[in-house]
Design a protein around this motif. Structure first.
Motif, short mmCIF file in Angstrom:
data_model
loop_
_atom_site.label_atom_id
_atom_site.label_comp_id
_atom_site.label_asym_id
_atom_site.label_seq_id
_atom_site.Cartn_x
_atom_site.Cartn_y
_atom_site.Cartn_z
N PHE A 170 19.28 -1.00 -10.45
CA PHE A 170 18.07 -1.34 -9.73
C PHE A 170 16.97 -0.36 -10.12
N GLU A 171 15.76 -0.87 -10.28
CA GLU A 171 14.62 -0.03 -10.63
C GLU A 171 13.40 -0.52 -9.87
N GLN A 172 12.71 0.42 -9.22
CA GLN A 172 11.45 0.09 -8.55
C GLN A 172 10.34 0.89 -9.22
N ALA A 173 9.17 0.28 -9.37
CA ALA A 173 8.01 0.96 -9.94
C ALA A 173 6.77 0.56 -9.16
N PHE A 174 5.80 1.48 -9.14
CA PHE A 174 4.50 1.24 -8.52
C PHE A 174 3.42 1.23 -9.59
N SER A 175 2.38 0.45 -9.33
CA SER A 175 1.18 0.46 -10.18
C SER A 175 -0.04 0.58 -9.27
N ALA A 176 -0.89 1.54 -9.58
CA ALA A 176 -2.13 1.72 -8.82
C ALA A 176 -3.33 1.08 -9.51
N ASP A 177 -3.08 0.41 -10.67
CA ASP A 177 -4.18 -0.19 -11.42
C ASP A 177 -3.98 -1.69 -11.66
N GLY A 178 -3.35 -2.36 -10.69
CA GLY A 178 -3.19 -3.81 -10.78
C GLY A 178 -2.12 -4.26 -11.74
N GLY A 179 -1.23 -3.37 -12.15
CA GLY A 179 -0.13 -3.76 -13.02
C GLY A 179 -0.31 -3.43 -14.49
N LYS A 180 -1.36 -2.69 -14.82
CA LYS A 180 -1.56 -2.29 -16.22
C LYS A 180 -0.57 -1.19 -16.62
N GLN A 181 -0.38 -0.22 -15.74
CA GLN A 181 0.57 0.87 -15.97
C GLN A 181 1.51 0.95 -14.79
N TRP A 182 2.78 1.23 -15.08
CA TRP A 182 3.80 1.30 -14.04
C TRP A 182 4.45 2.67 -14.05
N GLU A 183 4.72 3.19 -12.85
CA GLU A 183 5.47 4.43 -12.70
C GLU A 183 6.77 4.12 -11.96
N THR A 184 7.90 4.30 -12.64
CA THR A 184 9.20 4.10 -12.00
C THR A 184 9.41 5.20 -10.97
N ASN A 185 9.86 4.80 -9.76
CA ASN A 185 10.06 5.78 -8.71
C ASN A 185 11.39 5.67 -7.98
N SER A 220 0.86 -1.18 0.00
CA SER A 220 0.00 0.00 0.00
C SER A 220 0.90 1.23 0.00
N PHE A 221 0.37 2.31 -0.55
CA PHE A 221 1.09 3.58 -0.59
C PHE A 221 0.07 4.69 -0.35
N ASP A 222 0.33 5.51 0.66
CA ASP A 222 -0.61 6.57 1.05
C ASP A 222 -2.02 6.03 1.26
N GLY A 223 -2.10 4.85 1.85
CA GLY A 223 -3.40 4.27 2.19
C GLY A 223 -4.14 3.55 1.08
N ARG A 224 -3.54 3.46 -0.11
CA ARG A 224 -4.24 2.76 -1.19
C ARG A 224 -3.41 1.55 -1.64
N PRO A 225 -4.08 0.50 -2.09
CA PRO A 225 -3.36 -0.71 -2.52
C PRO A 225 -2.60 -0.45 -3.82
N ILE A 226 -1.39 -1.02 -3.90
CA ILE A 226 -0.57 -0.90 -5.10
C ILE A 226 0.12 -2.24 -5.37
N ARG A 227 0.61 -2.37 -6.60
CA ARG A 227 1.54 -3.44 -6.96
C ARG A 227 2.92 -2.81 -7.00
N VAL A 228 3.92 -3.57 -6.62
CA VAL A 228 5.30 -3.12 -6.65
C VAL A 228 6.08 -4.05 -7.56
N ARG A 229 6.92 -3.46 -8.40
CA ARG A 229 7.82 -4.22 -9.26
C ARG A 229 9.24 -3.74 -8.98
N PHE A 230 10.15 -4.70 -8.81
CA PHE A 230 11.55 -4.37 -8.56
C PHE A 230 12.39 -5.16 -9.55
N ARG A 231 13.27 -4.47 -10.25
CA ARG A 231 14.12 -5.12 -11.25
C ARG A 231 15.59 -4.92 -10.90
N ILE A 232 16.38 -5.96 -11.21
CA ILE A 232 17.83 -5.93 -11.01
C ILE A 232 18.48 -6.41 -12.30
#
Length: 142
Positions: free
Chosen positions: A114-129, A92-104
């Motif tokens: 290393f790259e981490q990304a979040f998705s707030a739509d179940g993995g359809k779109q990813w935002e690298t953070n 979760s992030f800021d109280g809402r469920p998310i998917r997390v992707r981590f790449r090495i």
């Protein structure tokens, strides 16, 4: 290391940090502990990741805690194929469920990306953070 200042907000402001990650192998390579200590104009980030390997499934689990609050994040699970690691988990992030992707990806033995990304739509779109480049500077041995 760079991190997005405000993930999942539409912001494009990145914050830069420098520091170290110290890796301690455990249990004959089936686990390791990564200590993160970085700082930049936005402050310090100190954390620890415990990475555990399950030989039956050939999968790794990554557990991370930011020492600011000491809380463990939800575990990420994944593996390596053709020299690249990809790990996913629910959190979760800021109280809402998310998917997390981590790449090495380690294009050279002494350099890993290393790259981490979040998705707030179940993995359809990813935002690298989170983007990091680790370069080996030594074993730390005497």
């Amino acid at each position: 290391m760079r991190r997005l200042a405000k993930p999942l907000s539409g912001s494009t402001q990145w914050l830069d940090y420098t520091g170290t990650t110290r890796i301690v192998p455990l249990l004959g390579g089936r686990a390791n502990l990564a200590e993160l200590a970085i700082a930049g104009p936005a402050g310090r980030i100190d954390g620890v990741a415990l990475r555990l390997y399950d030989p039956a499934t050939r999968r790794w689990r990554i557990h991370y805690a930011n020492l600011r609050d000491g809380a463990l994040t939800a575990a990420l699970s994944g593996g390596f194929a053709q020299g690249r690691g990809e790990f996913f988990g629910d959190d979760s992030f800021d109280g809402r469920p998310i998917r997390v992707r981590f790449r090495i990806h380690c294009p050279q033995p002494e350099r890993c990306l290393f790259e981490q990304a979040f998705s707030a739509d179940g993995g359809k779109q990813w935002e690298t953070n989170w983007l990091a480049t680790d370069t080996r500077i030594g074993d730390g041995g005497a």
